[in-house]
Design an enzyme around this catalytic site. Structure first.
Site, mmCIF file in Angstrom:
data_model
loop_
_atom_site.group_PDB
_atom_site.id
_atom_site.type_symbol
_atom_site.label_atom_id
_atom_site.label_comp_id
_atom_site.label_asym_id
_atom_site.label_seq_id
_atom_site.Cartn_x
_atom_site.Cartn_y
_atom_site.Cartn_z
ATOM 1 N N LYS A 40 -1.674 18.870 95.926
ATOM 2 C CA LYS A 40 -0.711 17.918 96.510
ATOM 3 C C LYS A 40 0.609 17.985 95.763
ATOM 4 O O LYS A 40 1.683 18.039 96.357
ATOM 5 C CB LYS A 40 -1.252 16.480 96.461
ATOM 6 C CG LYS A 40 -2.462 16.239 97.305
ATOM 7 C CD LYS A 40 -2.829 14.761 97.373
ATOM 8 C CE LYS A 40 -3.133 14.141 96.034
ATOM 9 N NZ LYS A 40 -4.300 14.761 95.386
ATOM 10 N N GLY A 62 -4.820 4.022 90.456
ATOM 11 C CA GLY A 62 -4.834 4.871 91.647
ATOM 12 C C GLY A 62 -3.461 5.324 92.075
ATOM 13 O O GLY A 62 -3.240 6.500 92.331
ATOM 14 N N GLN A 63 -2.501 4.380 92.144
ATOM 15 C CA GLN A 63 -1.190 4.696 92.708
ATOM 16 C C GLN A 63 -0.185 5.048 91.613
ATOM 17 O O GLN A 63 -0.350 4.674 90.463
ATOM 18 C CB GLN A 63 -0.689 3.510 93.535
ATOM 19 C CG GLN A 63 -1.615 3.196 94.711
ATOM 20 C CD GLN A 63 -1.031 2.171 95.640
ATOM 21 O OE1 GLN A 63 -0.131 2.462 96.408
ATOM 22 N NE2 GLN A 63 -1.551 0.954 95.568
ATOM 23 N N MET A 72 -11.652 3.307 91.560
ATOM 24 C CA MET A 72 -11.951 2.429 92.686
ATOM 25 C C MET A 72 -13.408 1.990 92.760
ATOM 26 O O MET A 72 -13.723 0.946 93.314
ATOM 27 C CB MET A 72 -11.545 3.099 93.995
ATOM 28 C CG MET A 72 -10.054 3.275 94.122
ATOM 29 S SD MET A 72 -9.177 1.713 94.004
ATOM 30 C CE MET A 72 -8.186 1.958 92.564
ATOM 31 N N CYS A 109 -6.190 -2.398 95.189
ATOM 32 C CA CYS A 109 -6.359 -1.147 94.453
ATOM 33 C C CYS A 109 -6.720 -1.435 92.991
ATOM 34 O O CYS A 109 -7.650 -0.871 92.458
ATOM 35 C CB CYS A 109 -5.037 -0.382 94.584
ATOM 36 S SG CYS A 109 -4.834 1.025 93.529
ATOM 37 N N MET A 110 -5.979 -2.332 92.318
ATOM 38 C CA MET A 110 -6.154 -2.480 90.880
ATOM 39 C C MET A 110 -6.384 -3.908 90.404
ATOM 40 O O MET A 110 -6.507 -4.134 89.203
ATOM 41 C CB MET A 110 -4.906 -1.950 90.139
ATOM 42 C CG MET A 110 -4.632 -0.486 90.314
ATOM 43 S SD MET A 110 -6.024 0.588 89.910
ATOM 44 C CE MET A 110 -6.169 0.319 88.156
#
Lengths: 771, 76, 248
Positions: free
Chosen positions: A87, A398-399, A361, A176-177
């Site tokens: 990616k 995650g982000q 996650m 997410c967190m």
């Protein structure tokens, strides 16, 4: 000739031919080549953090003219040292999808039509004004993102919390967190990991708790593999609910029944105590014991409220509590053999092994997410393996900027850039720096993400501005929230880059600048803030999210609070924002440092990064001799007695399968960016449902056949994948959520951890039917 | 390893045939234009001898009208 | 010890065990047995006297989760196993005796099983065991070359697909044509990792063909020590580009 030099010469040859042809035949088109602006041989390299996951790799973008044409890993960035994943290597192609939104859109007579940007901004501001006057300040809201650049989140927080005076500020990092955050706050009193990525180079044992690191944080996983290859004795243990690429690469793969990670973690602690592996010196000096409420619910009803109550206990009470979690007892409910539990405990308990635990996650998107975060910290605290190189309970983000923006700027209903809205001292500080009257800042939090969308459905919220996220694909129990957003009297503004199911339901679409088209900052998992200049121009009418917020704020009358000029506003915002964190526990690097370097960790004190917190050897904010957990009033880390409680919806006779959802290597979240990258789409064109081969056999399902996945909330038809990218155990299916044509969230359940309010996307009950 | 690039002009009406013929040859990469009757050809032969062989093959192609060389490189 | 699930800790660990953990298994068993006997009344008592009925005890019995095979995703596990087992010297071997030309000369179309280019019988008429050389590669003194490594050593009936060319002539002339072999350097961006140019069936183990002295030099990678190949290199399957279809 080596391969790379040969390829270079051939590309020169090709360029020459195409250039000559263009001169002889003006307007000539070759498939796959731009008509104008052929990239010349000269490439300029500019640094930026990667646009994707929370690893935060440093990239160098190759720029030719005003186009991004190539990517290299930045060898000067300590995170990835020049390596990326597929990616990252193709990230620049996300900028050039043919259907890029370059003009503002306004819904007129039911259809979205192009409009001048000024008209759209005027409409957004007037609608906000109207809603505030008619229904009150708490009828407007903003839903942002862990992919917001730091100035975006800061402008949003200042506008909504400081100027308008509503706490209806949330971000997708909630789903997410949030459990990681509440885990940190309950165990340590301060957010974000105490270790850093250098732990990977020092550890002897890696244990991943329910995360597929080989696909989700591939560059960090590669560092683990490199460590193992060079040192030889290093072990990687994959502790998960399904078999993945990470399982293939690990030394040992241990499967557990979903939700029973709670029980296994307690069983490991039981074993550590039973075998006298407790680091008694560390525990007596630096740990205290606590318990909270039990039977805390799942949040599936509107207006669900929960507030925990902490009670101090002692080691003996904790030890007695753990007697319910012997390996033999836990084997009965978890599917993990007592032998394997003892094996894991022995790894943690061995005084000569440095252990790093990684999770993401699997532990955070969990109806007891806060608890399981506490429980893994418990293990490390009992044996004193924390805050030293290689000993690291590490919560992976995650982000790319869930840490940098949502957590550090505080774009959640209860937070401020420093502290929380509930505390007067914190409101005072915010009011001072923001130049607003103190009474503006509301001391009561309003809604977390799920409740915010429920409020939109009920009509308590009438206006929502969505930036950099795609909730019409990602909200669990999606049908309710999509129908809710489409009701009459709701006004939805969406700042987007490509058409998505979320922009499809918008009343106004604002064209946003993407990533390196604007100057910005991201903050990654290891407390490293990274800066990028504006590297290429913004196409069409696109405008960066920060400036969109500033434009609307000025139209609402807040010029004084948003005075900055177009040329320097990002730097100005950074200088104002960092005033909130000006203490040795959180000091941020100055603008000049961030501009020059490939990322700087905070706390940044006296020109040095703090790599390991709470350890006076590395952390100037820590006092004393060996450790100082200064986040808590008793200067200790807290061990919490948290029990096992079952999932919100477990399989039964009507719906006999677990549904587990997640990602794959090639695609980022809902695919709005990565699907427009040719190589990523070609490698992974559509979503599917992974079914265990034995289960598939007994149902007559073959690889590639169509299957209906049905839950109590909806159904989706998908293609079956057997022995594909991953293998769920019997009784579980797995679906990646990147495909907007297969909305798996119409099937999932909006249950969440009552403490963190984070949704559990990994567990609900479904049945399968051949379609 | 000689590397050359050319603009290849097909005989009138034979662009598709020329594309097929050139693609079938070893050491050749072809990129046809979408809106004009020319193709770009890049050749990469292992040595001078094979380069000569390739040139002879070009002369035998019925669909090829002419080649205009736009780039040349040989390793000395 | 790679990736085997449900593995007993009684087996010998890869490294030299520390004294404590090494002796532990036997001790644990005795202690455990003793504990069982002693702890039983405690467990029962604790279960009764704990605040709410223990959910742990109330949960129905869950069977042990079966260990799963790691042979999925085109045998992706072989990449990690091979990477771990291959020596540093082999990984860094850079001989150039095998060429792409010669490679394709042995095949009828890209992906077809190559024929055997060397004699397959020992002097005394006994057939050679293929895997003695082709499982791990290395230098062949007899043939004076580096040996290619098979990407599919689990297929044991080698001569079912690989045969020797015993004569040079054709029976009847043929019109056979096939597709061009995949080109090299098909990166989408300059410097980017090229996609996987071939099918992964029977060819999922990258290291076998792209690393070491026995590889074709044109496809040898210049970063052989990285272990997780498919983090950067993905297959090129789908012919088209993404089309967004609005459904609202």
């Amino acid at each position: 000739m080596s391969i790379t030099r040969r390829a270079f010469i051939k590309s020169l040859a090709l360029n020459s031919a195409v250039a000559a042809a263009s001169t002889l035949f003006p307007g000539i088109i070759f498939a796959g080549w731009e008509k104008t602006d052929l990239p010349s041989g000269m490439i300029d390299w500019k640094k930026t953090p990667c646009r994707f996951c929370g690893t935060g790799c440093g990239l160098l973008i190759g720029v030719s003219g005003d186009r991004a044409v190539a990517v290299k890993g930045d060898p000067n960035c300590s995170v990835n040292k020049g390596l990326c994943c597929v990616k990252g290597y193709h990230s620049v192609q996300i900028l050039y999808g043919k259907d890029r939104i370059q003009k503002a859109l306004i819904r007129k007579n039911g259809k979205l039509v192009e409009a001048p940007l000024k008209e759209a901004l005027d409409l957004v501001a007037s609608k906000m004004q109207e809603t505030i006057e008619k229904q009150g300040k708490d009828a407007v809201s903003i839903y942002g993102s862990g992919q917001w650049s730091i100035p975006d989140g800061y402008a949003a927080s200042k506008l909504f919390k400081g100027c308008i005076g509503t706490n209806n500020v949330e971000a997708n990092a909630r789903v997410c967190m949030a459990s990681a955050v509440t885990g940190f706050f309950t165990s340590f009193g301060l957010d974000e990991p105490m270790g850093c990525y250098e732990d990977i180079d020092h550890a002897d044992v890696f244990i991943t708790w329910g995360n597929n690191m080989a696909e989700m944080h591939p560059v960090l996983f590669s560092r683990m593999l490199a460590n193992r290859k060079s040192k030889g004795h290093v072990e990687i243990i994959d502790f998960a609910t399904r078999t993945t690429r990470s399982s293939q690469a690990s030394d040992k793969s241990i499967l557990f029944k979903p939700q029973t990670d709670l029980a296994v973690a307690n069983a490991i602690c039981y074993e550590i105590i039973r075998n006298n592996w407790v680091n008694k010196d560390f525990v007596s000096k630096h740990v205290s014991f606590h318990k909270g409420k039990t039977n805390i619910g799942y949040g599936t009803q509107d207006h669900f409220k929960f507030k925990d109550k902490a009670e101090t206990v002692d080691f003996e009470t904790y030890k007695k509590f753990l007697e319910d979690y012997t390996p033999e007892k836990v084997e009965k409910i978890s599917g993990v053999s007592a032998m394997d539990i003892r094996y894991l405990a022995a790894l943690y308990g061995d005084p000569d092994k440095k252990v790093t635990s990684f999770w993401c996650m699997g532990m955070n998107q969990h109806t007891r997410g806060t608890w399981i975060n506490n429980l893994v910290y418990n293990i490390h605290l009992l044996v004193g393996k924390i805050s030293t190189p290689g000993n690291s309970p590490f919560s992976l983000t995650g982000q790319p900027s869930a840490c940098g923006t949502v957590r550090e700027v505080g774009t959640l209903t209860h937070k401020l850039p420093h502290g929380v809205v509930m505390k007067e001292a914190h409101r005072k500080m915010a009011a001072k720096i923001w130049n607003v009257p103190e009474k503006n800042i509301d001391p009561k939090p309003t809604y977390h993400t799920v409740e915010m969308f429920r409020a939109l459905d009920r009509g308590d919220i009438r206006f929502m501005w969505i930036q950099v996220t795609n909730p019409m694909v990602t909200m669990p129990n999606l049908r309710r929230y999509r129908d809710g957003a489409k009701k009459d009297g709701r006004f939805v503004v969406v700042s987007e880059i490509y058409p998505t199911p979320t922009s499809d339901i918008a009343d106004v679409v604002l064209p946003s600048a993407l990533w390196i088209e604007r100057e910005g900052f991201f903050g990654n998992s290891e407390r490293r803030t990274q800066h990028n200049d504006q590297i290429i121009p913004m196409p069409g009418d696109t405008m960066c999210n920060t400036w969109q917020l500033i434009e609307v704020a000025r139209r609402l009358g807040f010029e004084k609070q948003f005075p900055w000029s177009r040329e320097t506003y990002i730097e100005d915002i950074w200088n104002e924002y960092t005033r909130f964190h000006d203490n040795p526990k959180h000091r941020m690097a100055p603008y000049k440092e961030l501009k020059a370097r490939a990322g700087v960790q905070w706390p940044f004190v006296d020109g040095m990064e703090t790599k390991w917190r709470y350890n006076p050897k590395y952390d100037p904010a820590a006092k004393g001799k060996d450790f100082d957990f200064y986040g808590k009033p008793d200067n200790r880390a807290w061990i919490w007695m948290r029990p096992y409680e079952p999932a919100a919806e477990s399989p039964d006779s009507d719906y006999p399968f677990w549904l587990n959802t997640g990602r794959v290597l090639e695609h980022w979240h809902t695919g709005s960016m990565t699907r427009r990258v040719p190589i990523l789409h070609k490698a992974m064109p559509a979503s599917y449902v992974e079914i265990n081969p034995k289960d598939a056999d007994s149902m007559g399902i073959t690889n590639g056949s169509k299957v209906k996945i049905i839950s109590r909330r909806g159904s989706v038809e998908m293609t079956a994948s057997i022995n594909g990218r991953g293998n769920p155990p019997k009784g579980m299916v797995f679906v990646p959520f990147f495909d907007e044509n297969h909305l798996i969230n119409e099937v999932t359940l909006d249950a969440f951890c009552p403490i963190s309010k984070q949704v559990d996307y990994k567990k609900c009950a479904v049945k399968l039917e051949r379609a | 390893m000689p590397v050359f690039s050319y603009i290849a002009y097909p005989e009138p009406g034979t662009k598709e045939q020329l594309l097929k013929d050139l693609t079938a040859l070893k050491h050749c990469e072809v990129m046809p234009s979408e809106n004009t009757d020319v193709l770009v050809l890049v050749t990469d032969t292992p040595d001078e001898a094979q380069e000569k062989v390739l040139q002879e093959k070009f002369k035998k192609l019925k669909s090829l009208q002419s080649l205009g060389m736009t780039y040349g490189h040989t390793d000395e | 010890m790679r990736g085997k699930t449900g593995e007993s800790i009684m087996e010998k660990p890869k490294h030299e065990p520390m004294h404590e953990p090494g002796k532990k298994p036997g001790k644990i068993f005795l202690i455990f047995a003793g504990l069982c006997v002693m702890a039983l009344p405690f467990i029962v008592f604790a279960a009764i006297s704990y605040e709410s009925p223990s959910i742990v005890a109330a949960e129905t019995h869950t069977p042990l989760i079966e260990s799963q095979s790691l042979d999925f995703d085109h045998k992706g596990n072989t990449i990690f196993e091979t990477h771990d087992q291959t020596s540093k010297e082999y990984i860094e071997g850079i001989s150039t005796d095998r060429t792409l030309e010669a490679f394709y000369m042995l095949r009828q179309y890209p992906g077809s099983p190559p024929y055997i280019p060397h004699k397959e019988l020992e002097a005394d008429g006994v057939e050679m065991e293929c895997l003695t050389c082709h499982a791990k590669g290395g230098w062949s003194a007899e043939l004076k070359g580096n040996t290619p490594v098979t990407p599919h050593p689990e297929q044991l009936s080698c001569r079912q697909c690989h045969v020797k060319m015993t004569v040079d002539s054709l029976f009847v002339d043929t019109d056979w044509m096939s597709i061009m072999p995949p080109k090299l350097g098909r990166s989408h961006l300059p410097g980017a990792p090229p996609p996987i140019a071939h099918d992964l069936q029977a060819r999922g183990n990258c290291i076998a063909c792209h690393v070491g002295p026995g590889t074709v030099s044109a496809i040898r990678v210049d970063h052989p020590t990285r272990g997780n190949c498919r983090q950067c290199h993905v297959p090129d399957l789908h012919p088209g580009l993404f089309q967004q279809e609005s459904t609202f």
